[in-house]
Structures are given as C-alpha cells and as structure tokens.
Design a protein around this motif. Sequence first.
Motif, PDB file in Angstrom:
ATOM      1  N   TRP A 771       9.483  -4.918   6.090  1.00  0.00           N
ATOM      2  CA  TRP A 771       9.023  -4.829   4.697  1.00  0.00           C
ATOM      3  C   TRP A 771       9.258  -6.147   3.968  1.00  0.00           C
ATOM      4  CZ3 TRP A 771       6.567  -0.899   2.142  1.00  0.00           C
ATOM      5  CH2 TRP A 771       6.534  -0.957   0.748  1.00  0.00           C
ATOM      6  N   ASN A 772      10.478  -6.648   4.058  1.00  0.00           N
ATOM      7  CA  ASN A 772      10.828  -7.881   3.336  1.00  0.00           C
ATOM      8  C   ASN A 772      10.062  -9.084   3.870  1.00  0.00           C
ATOM      9  OD1 ASN A 772      12.595  -6.516   1.694  1.00  0.00           O
ATOM     10  ND2 ASN A 772      14.393  -6.938   2.943  1.00  0.00           N
ATOM     11  N   ALA A 773       9.876  -9.114   5.198  1.00  0.00           N
ATOM     12  CA  ALA A 773       9.152 -10.237   5.794  1.00  0.00           C
ATOM     13  C   ALA A 773       7.710 -10.271   5.304  1.00  0.00           C
ATOM     14  CB  ALA A 773       9.181 -10.119   7.320  1.00  0.00           C
ATOM     15  N   THR A 774       7.057  -9.093   5.275  1.00  0.00           N
ATOM     16  CA  THR A 774       5.662  -9.027   4.819  1.00  0.00           C
ATOM     17  C   THR A 774       5.578  -9.358   3.334  1.00  0.00           C
ATOM     18  OG1 THR A 774       5.259  -7.321   6.480  1.00  0.00           O
ATOM     19  CG2 THR A 774       3.609  -7.571   4.756  1.00  0.00           C
ATOM     20  N   LYS A 775       6.514  -8.801   2.567  1.00  0.00           N
ATOM     21  CA  LYS A 775       6.531  -9.075   1.127  1.00  0.00           C
ATOM     22  C   LYS A 775       6.704 -10.569   0.861  1.00  0.00           C
ATOM     23  CE  LYS A 775       8.983  -7.842  -3.056  1.00  0.00           C
ATOM     24  NZ  LYS A 775      10.296  -7.590  -3.612  1.00  0.00           N
ATOM     25  N   PHE A 776       7.607 -11.205   1.593  1.00  0.00           N
ATOM     26  CA  PHE A 776       7.850 -12.645   1.459  1.00  0.00           C
ATOM     27  C   PHE A 776       6.613 -13.439   1.887  1.00  0.00           C
ATOM     28  CE2 PHE A 776       9.392 -16.638   3.403  1.00  0.00           C
ATOM     29  CZ  PHE A 776       9.979 -17.221   2.285  1.00  0.00           C
ATOM     30  N   LEU A 778       3.501 -12.500   1.920  1.00  0.00           N
ATOM     31  CA  LEU A 778       2.380 -12.325   0.992  1.00  0.00           C
ATOM     32  C   LEU A 778       2.441 -13.299  -0.182  1.00  0.00           C
ATOM     33  CD1 LEU A 778       2.082  -8.406   0.907  1.00  0.00           C
ATOM     34  CD2 LEU A 778       0.520 -10.023   1.997  1.00  0.00           C
ATOM     35  N   MET A 779       3.647 -13.780  -0.487  1.00  0.00           N
ATOM     36  CA  MET A 779       3.786 -14.748  -1.588  1.00  0.00           C
ATOM     37  C   MET A 779       3.126 -16.084  -1.252  1.00  0.00           C
ATOM     38  SD  MET A 779       7.604 -14.123  -3.155  1.00  0.00           S
ATOM     39  CE  MET A 779       8.439 -14.819  -1.748  1.00  0.00           C
ATOM     40  N   TYR A 780       2.921 -16.363   0.028  1.00  0.00           N
ATOM     41  CA  TYR A 780       2.303 -17.626   0.443  1.00  0.00           C
ATOM     42  C   TYR A 780       0.769 -17.598   0.329  1.00  0.00           C
ATOM     43  CZ  TYR A 780       6.786 -19.186   2.416  1.00  0.00           C
ATOM     44  OH  TYR A 780       8.088 -19.591   2.593  1.00  0.00           O
ATOM     45  N   PHE A 781       0.224 -16.385   0.078  1.00  0.00           N
ATOM     46  CA  PHE A 781      -1.231 -16.294  -0.067  1.00  0.00           C
ATOM     47  C   PHE A 781      -1.596 -16.325  -1.544  1.00  0.00           C
ATOM     48  CE2 PHE A 781      -0.342 -13.645   3.825  1.00  0.00           C
ATOM     49  CZ  PHE A 781      -0.798 -14.598   4.736  1.00  0.00           C
ATOM     50  N   PRO A 782      -2.307 -17.357  -2.000  1.00  0.00           N
ATOM     51  CA  PRO A 782      -2.677 -17.418  -3.421  1.00  0.00           C
ATOM     52  C   PRO A 782      -3.503 -16.201  -3.825  1.00  0.00           C
ATOM     53  CG  PRO A 782      -3.120 -19.510  -2.328  1.00  0.00           C
ATOM     54  CD  PRO A 782      -2.780 -18.524  -1.259  1.00  0.00           C
ATOM     55  N   LEU A 889       1.638  -1.468   4.471  1.00  0.00           N
ATOM     56  CA  LEU A 889       1.584  -2.938   4.440  1.00  0.00           C
ATOM     57  C   LEU A 889       0.186  -3.459   4.779  1.00  0.00           C
ATOM     58  CD1 LEU A 889       5.058  -3.682   6.080  1.00  0.00           C
ATOM     59  CD2 LEU A 889       4.458  -3.811   3.655  1.00  0.00           C
ATOM     60  N   TYR A 890      -0.488  -2.771   5.701  1.00  0.00           N
ATOM     61  CA  TYR A 890      -1.854  -3.180   6.082  1.00  0.00           C
ATOM     62  C   TYR A 890      -2.784  -3.126   4.866  1.00  0.00           C
ATOM     63  CZ  TYR A 890      -6.398  -2.960   8.540  1.00  0.00           C
ATOM     64  OH  TYR A 890      -7.682  -3.185   8.958  1.00  0.00           O
ATOM     65  N   GLN A 891      -2.608  -2.086   4.052  1.00  0.00           N
ATOM     66  CA  GLN A 891      -3.476  -1.933   2.879  1.00  0.00           C
ATOM     67  C   GLN A 891      -3.238  -3.050   1.851  1.00  0.00           C
ATOM     68  OE1 GLN A 891      -5.911   0.170   2.550  1.00  0.00           O
ATOM     69  NE2 GLN A 891      -5.511   1.579   4.264  1.00  0.00           N
ATOM     70  N   ARG A 892      -2.108  -3.736   1.948  1.00  0.00           N
ATOM     71  CA  ARG A 892      -1.780  -4.794   0.992  1.00  0.00           C
ATOM     72  C   ARG A 892      -2.140  -6.191   1.517  1.00  0.00           C
ATOM     73  NH1 ARG A 892       1.758  -2.785  -3.032  1.00  0.00           N
ATOM     74  NH2 ARG A 892       2.465  -0.644  -2.601  1.00  0.00           N
ATOM     75  N   LEU A 893      -2.633  -6.255   2.761  1.00  0.00           N
ATOM     76  CA  LEU A 893      -3.004  -7.565   3.306  1.00  0.00           C
ATOM     77  C   LEU A 893      -4.279  -8.081   2.631  1.00  0.00           C
ATOM     78  CD1 LEU A 893      -2.509  -7.187   7.184  1.00  0.00           C
ATOM     79  CD2 LEU A 893      -0.951  -8.214   5.529  1.00  0.00           C
ATOM     80  N   PRO A 894      -4.372  -9.397   2.405  1.00  0.00           N
ATOM     81  CA  PRO A 894      -5.580  -9.981   1.795  1.00  0.00           C
ATOM     82  C   PRO A 894      -6.682 -10.143   2.843  1.00  0.00           C
ATOM     83  CG  PRO A 894      -3.955 -11.707   2.145  1.00  0.00           C
ATOM     84  CD  PRO A 894      -3.307 -10.425   2.587  1.00  0.00           C
TER      85      PRO A 894
END
Length: 1075
Positions: A771-776, A778-782, A889-894
């Motif tokens: 969870w934390n890795a994906t959340k972190f 996702l911050m790298y994607f504008p 998490l998949y639903q939150r991917l850009p």
Amino acid sequence: MTDTEVQNGLSGEQPQEKTAKQLEKEAKKAAKLEKLKAKLDKKSATPVVQKEKPEKKVKETKESAVYSADTKPGDKKDISGSIPDAYSPQYVEAAWYAWWEKQGFFKPEYGRKSILDPNPKGKFVMVIPPPNVTGSLHLGHALTNAVEDAITRWHRMNGRTTLWNPGCDHAGIATQVVVEKKIWREEKKTRHDIGREDFIKRVWEWRNQKGDRIYEQLRSLGSSFDWSRVRFTMDPSMCRAVNEAFVRLHDAGDIYRANRMVNWSCTLKSAISDIEVDKVTIAERTLLTIPGYEQKVEFGVLVLFAYKVEGSDEEVIVATTRVETMLGDVAVAVHPNDERYKHLIGKHLVHPFCQRKLPVIADDYVDINFGTGAVKITPAHDPNDYEIGKRHNLPFITIFDDEGRMLDNCAQFSGMKRFDVRRNVIKALEDLKLYRETKSNPMVVPLCSRSKDVVEPMLKPQWYIKCDKMAAEAIKAVKSGELKIIPEVHEKIWYHWMEEIRDWCISRQLWWGHRIPAYRVIAPIQDEDRVDQTKTAPRRRRTRSGRKKSCRIRARRLLPPSGTTKTQEEIWVSAHTEEEALSKAAVKLDVPKDQIKLARDEDVLDTWFSSGLFPFSIFGWPDQTEDLKAFYPGSLLETGHDILFFWVARMVFFGQRLLGKLPFKEVYLHPMVRDAHGRKMSKSLGNVIDPVDVVRGVTLEQLQEQLAESNLDPKEIEKAKQGQKQDYPNGIPECGTDALRFALCAMTQGRDLNLDILRVQGYRFFCNKLWNATKFALMYFPQDTTYQVHEPTLPDDLSLMDRWMLSRLSLAVSRVNAGFKAYEFPSATTHCYNLWLYDLCDVYLEYLKPIFAQGTEQQKAAARRTLYTTLEYGLKLLSPFMPFVTEELYQRLPRSDTSCPSICVASYPTDAESPWRSEDLESAVDSVMKMVHLIRSTRSEYNITNKQKTTVHLIISDPRAEQLKNLFNNLQSLANSELSDEQPPTGCSILTVSDKIEVHLVLKGLIDPQKEITKLEKKKETLFQTINKLQQAIAAEDYTTKVPIEVQKNNTEKLSQSQGEIQRLEKAIETLRIM
C-alpha cells in the motif's frame, strides 16, 4: 510486690547511671533533632510552589480507515477521495465483491456471445468441494478457497473461458443430527414423535434460514464463483440426477442388495461410512462418556474368561475387549499347529448362558503367541470373525437391536443396554467361577463422529455398488496419464485403495437425504423357475438364534396379497416414480399391475453418492444441456488429500460409468491444516480458529467466550482456554482477507500445513508495505498524466537500473506463471513477495529518489514508465492471491487504457509481453548490493549516524569495473555514502566483496579510534569467555552421549559464529590502530 515498692518506682529494673561518652552522644543527637526541627518550621512557613510535571506523551494510535461513502450494493466503489494513509483491510475490502458479482466478471459468459463458442485460449472448469450446509467456515475451507480461487482467477486473467461452480452439500447425518437436537431442545420431541413428513419440512425450514450463511462467508473470502449456477445437492434437478443414476446402475446390475457387516451407530440408528468413524487410540484402562449412559464406560482393558470343554474338566481361556459380545459367540478358533489345543480341535465348548455348543475350530488367522492363543468367534459383530465365520460355515447370530439393546436370544441379559451388559456379564462369569482377570490393554475405540457413540459392527441388509470394474478403469486412467494426480506421491495411495476395493454400502437409515428410488414388490409367484429368475439378494442361511431356516423362510418369501395362497419372493425394482415401478414389476413378473403391491424403501442414500455425481449433475444431467456440453468434463479437481478415496474416486467411478468420460483431467490435493505446533485442529485443544477471526481480529476474551458457547464439557473448556492463552495471549490481530489467502497459498506444500497466525500477520505487514509503496510511487506521476506498460522491445534511453527493474519483473512473471502451472504456490507467492518487497521497495524506489530530485526530464520520463509498468504488472501478478488490495490500487493507477473495468478480468502478464530478463545485469546489481550491505553493516558497527555520509573507494579488477562503478554511483544513496574516484587513503576499513572487488570505507574523522578500540576489546573479551565455556562443555567425556543432538548442534554453531566474530573484531581493531 508491695504498695511501697510501687510508690518508690521499683516495679522494674532500676535505671543505671550513664557514662560520659553516652551523655555526649545523646547531646549530639538532641542538637541534630533541634536543627532538623528548625529547618522544617522554616519550610512550613514558606508557601510551597509545585513544579508543573511535563505531561507524558501518549502515543497516538491512528484508527484504521473505514469506507463510508454511500455506495449501493453492486455499484462501483467510490475512490475519488484521497488514498488513506495506511492499509486498512476493512476499508479495502468494502464494496468490491458486490460490484464484481453484479458486473458478471465471474460468469463464463463474460466477454463472449456463447459458452459453446470455441475459445482459442481454452477453458477452465472446476467445481467446489461442496461444504456442508450445517457448517460455518473453518481454516480448512479457507485453505481450499484460497488455493482454488487463486487458480481460477489466474485462468480467467489468462483469457480462458472460466467457470468455478459453487454448491453446498445436504450433509445427511450432520444436518439430521443438528435439527433433531434443535427439536429436542425446543420441544422435547424426537423425530419419531413428529413423523417423517413433518420432520423433513422442519429440516427444509432450518436449511432456508441457515443455508445461505456459508455462501456469504465464501463471498467474504473473495471467492470468484459464478453464483448464477449455485447448486444444493437436494435441489430438484440434483434429486432427478441422483434417481437417474441409481435406476441406471440398479438396472445394469451394478447396484444390488445384500446382508453384510456395516459400521452401525446405535444413536443414529443408521449405517455410517468409514470417514464418519473417528478411531480413538487408548493406551490403557480408560473411562469414556457414552451417549445414553449415566455412568462412564470402561475401555482399554482385556477381559479373560473360560469356556468349559463339553464332557471334561478342561477349559479354554479366551480374551476380549468387548466381553458383552460373548453372547454372540459361536466358536473358538485356535491355530492348527498349536500343540496346546490340537487335541481339542473338533470338540465343543459349553456356552455358560445360552443353550449353545461352540466348536473348537482350526484357522491360520490365529496368532499362537498373542494372548492365550484361543480366539472367541462372533461372526455377526466383528469384521475378522465375519470372514472366519464365512470360511467355516458358522451361524451368524445378531445379539443387538438397532438401538444397541440385547435381543431375546441373550438369556437373562435380554432387553438390557449393551454396555450395562458388559458389567453384568463379568459379574455372572464370576458367580460361575469362569472369570479369570481384567488387565489394561491398548486398543482403538471407533466413535461415530456425529453422535460420539461407539460404533458397532452389525449385519444389516443394505444397498451396495459393485466397485471392482470401476476401480480397474480408475487405475487404468492414472497409469495411462489420462488422469493426473498431483502431488505424485498420492498415486501409490490411489492404487492401494483401488486394488483393495470393496463394494460400497450406499444406504443410510436416515430421513434427511435422497430417498432410495427402490420398491419392494409383493406379487404372486407362478412357478419355481420365476423364483430363480427374480432373486436379487443372497439368502440368509440361519436365523439370529443360529438355527437353520426352514425352506420357506430361506427363500425369504413375503406374504401374498389377500385372496392368494402362494408364497412370494422378495423382489426389488428401481424407478423414478411409483407408476414406473409398477410397470417394471409387472413386466418382470409377467403379471397384471393390479396384482402387485409396492413398498418404497425407507432408507436414504449415502451423501457421497450425490457428491460423486456433482461434476455433471450440476449441469443438468441426464439432459444434454448446453452447460453439460460446454463444461463437462472439467479441467481440475482441487481438494484435501483426506478425501481422495471418499469423494475423488467416486466422481471418477460415476463419470466413467455413466458418461464414459473422466470428470476432470487433473486432481490437485492440498495439505491438511494443523496448528503452529503441528497438532490436529480440535475444539478441546482450543486451536480451532474461525477464518473471520483472523480476518477481522479477535481478543483472547472473545475467543474464550466462543468456547463457553460450544458443546465441550467443562474440563475440556478449561483445557482449551489454557491452549488459547498459550497460543494467543494477546488475541489474534486483524490481518485481513488478502493476508490470510496469501499466507495459506504460501504454505501449501507437503501433507500438513502448520498454520502460524504470526506468519499471517507478517503478510498483513506486507499488504501495508504494498500500500505504502504504491501510494509513494503515485506521487511521482504528475496529475492528469496517464501511462502504459513498456512494449516487449524496450526504448534505448532506459538507465541500467530501469532495465534491472524490468529484468526482475520479467523473472517474477516467468516464475509466478510457472508456479501456477505446476501447482507450486509457495514458489509463486515468494516471487511476488520478493518483487515488491526487495526489488521494488528496497532498491528501485530508493534509487528513484535522487532521480526525481535532480535527474533530467528524459531520465524522469523513462523512470515513470518503468515504475508504472512494474506497478501494473506487479499488481496483476498478485491479484489471484490478493484480489481486494490489488483491485483497490489498480483502480488508482493512471492508466492510458481504461477499457478493462477490473483487475480480475485484466490480462495476466506473460513471458511474451515481458522478455526483459538480463542475468548479467542482475548479477552486476547483486554485486553492488553486496557492497551496499557491507557498508551499511560497517557503519552500524561503528555507530555512524545517518546524518554522517561516508566516502567509498572501489578497488575492482573485474572486467565489469566501469558498469559496477556506474551502478554503485546510482545506488550509493542506499549506503548513505559517496563514491570517490581518488586513491583510497590509509586507515580505511577494507571490506571484501569478492576476490576481485574491495570496498575501502573512509572512517577517519567520523569516529574516535581509541574509544572504538576499547569498546571492541570489551566485546572480544566477552566472546573469549563464551568460547572457553563452549569448548569446556564440548570437551566433557559424556558430552556426545548425554547432551541432546539439537543442543550439540546449537553449541557448534554458536562456537563457529563466536570465533568468526573474534576474527572480524581483530581486523576492525587493526584498522582502527592505523588511524
């Protein structure tokens, strides 16, 4: 004492005069007290100002996030808000399942026009091992569903037409017992008091109230069943299939009726199968509580008594663990070569209670050296004696009725309960001076798993299926490879059971279940020829008393209809309806229907009969439905190895016999769940755990409250509480469904799975890391940017570390797919775990920090796409094991391509899509990571803080020198160090990575050498003491004989470690002295 003495103060000893020294001492003491008094007076006059104590900081415990959006059941989850700070199982698992089900993702029709259309990617069909309708989920069910759902989701994501068919078993005995207890508890009535028809209605009412509970529990585990095809084994379509199977097999001669020995439960008044018998081993004399008896009953003893030889003073002493069965004895057997009894063979012994003479017979079965060498023979109540009775043509005398009471052929004991007779027979033998002794004896007591009553071997007329030909076909299927059993070790068990097969008793004396569609026919017999043509059951030669039957009885004729005088033969016909049965009987006997009477069999079929038809009855057989054409035969049968024979074999029998096809191509057998100590799950041990308690968490108090609500007796409850207190002192933490599923799959190997709840909790922490890795990441994607995964051919502008990450991802894709194909789930879960925890979190995300802080736009763009590819493929790899968190998490991917609505119908990563493996690059990064770990370890030894950076010099004679330096430069932040190209100064700590790589770590100026030397010398001294003690212990003369092997092993390891540690310390001290 006089009044004068009192007045003069002489009531005690007179005070003596004090010395000068004593007086001086008292004066000093008085002065001190005066000074203290003055100080206290001064203090009391001054107002006291209390210092405010700083408040203790209470550690904030953040409550787990809970999903609170107003989402209707079946609607898609609202994820428009910000992602919660930490992983919360309750938040993550909310709403998804109802949406999956409503969208039809689990139906084989999803994404295609017709189930009959060929799919180039193939199909996958599997049926659930139907759980009992009475039950609630236990960890065995959780294991079954975790493994089966992972397999099913993997096949579905690989594009195959996929069906995992749910269902529930009517569980004849278990359900009847539960409802009977309920009626007795509420109304104090038995089923016989209310009658069969009303009792069946009550069972259906209970089933309709409770029956869906298990389905909801299966949903809570994320099991991806097609619920539109759910089947209950008592559904009308299933009953039709059961009747059809019975009628076909009976008409073909595969089903027949015979009087044979069965496992009889006196409490249930029914025959039961071997799997419903618990074999309890007793080491010595033991008193057991038996249903229906106020006093406990003695087991684990051998009673010795004597039979007198007819017309002689001689006697033969026999021994038995069931002395009450002596009332059914018909002979005593001895070995033909036993010199002690040779002269008695052919003579008779006198039964002391029944008017019966017992022949002494010779049989090789008898063990000369066991007991007295003489064995009492009770053919009607012992399986071994039954075989001897057949060999020697002995009478079969039944002495118990269906409830376990003595029949009227038991002399003065008639009408008594069997275990009351046990005590009375011994007393009667004592009176006749025939009792010899009772001694402790280990034995196995067969208990009915449902009623806890002692199972009696009894002769009963029952329905049987011939199994020899079907077993031969089943052996052939495995030997030819047409049917594959995994793991292969179970093939030997398969052959053993099939080669030793006995005919299967399929009738049960119950009311709840599939009533046998067989009718006893009463009709006139025209001539003796027809009698011979219509006989269907073997004749009983003798009555229960042992006397030969008359010719009339031996033919087992029934009374004729009124108005006739001829005797009749017992004839059975099977049919779907009574009208059909009449027609069949009329044709069979060549008489008009109106001369025939029918009586339908009261018994029901063994539950395993309908379960054996499950792979095709659920699809509408005997009708040739679309479902049957599309989904039979299935692909796989997955279940526990304990029911390989009871269920798997029967499905193979029926599939081949009734449809001419195996019901599946492969059988995968998972291990049995045990507790962390390897013990069988048992309520009395307190180690039976509800999966929901692992998913949601439970306190020790709540666990113990559950025990109080169970059926255990007070002593067992106390024992269970102690077990729970030892294993779960702090209760069970909330782990979530995904962690439980992943843990069960990760531990699925071997015959037994020892489930440690702490390991499940470890995977809960893994979910949090994920969870934390994906959340972190996702911050790298504008914001408002989208991405797609890399093509098989990679762009040229990728960095070495980007390529390394994709190489590790490629390895995981390959190994996880291979694990699924080979049913090696620990391998698949390990590679998923390693990819996320070690490759992505520990290395790649750390590498990215400086890239996104100070890299070029080109580097950032390449890194973003690589990171996105890793996240999407990584979540897909995990999805079969962890459906909820991966969907969230998949639903939150850009995602650029949003055509796929859910991860559970997304395409699974394949080798063809990810041909990025580079073993050379992975080897180089491994070498660099060894450098990083050595530097970290050394910094830790010298207590260098994270704020202090160290300088590193690499001395490399490897051909990959430039590549390794480049990679180290990329990863140096992981070592909190900076790489220098200059020559290393003196006084560095030299760390050897390999014979071609050395790391020179500059410590000068970061540490106080003398202080560090002193500290290390102290450590060294302590280690020397440890080594001396260990060496002295090992040198002792009796060390190898008296000290346990495990302790010796630990001591050797500890000695080796300590010696290695001293060498390392000496090297470090030497380095420090140079500084």
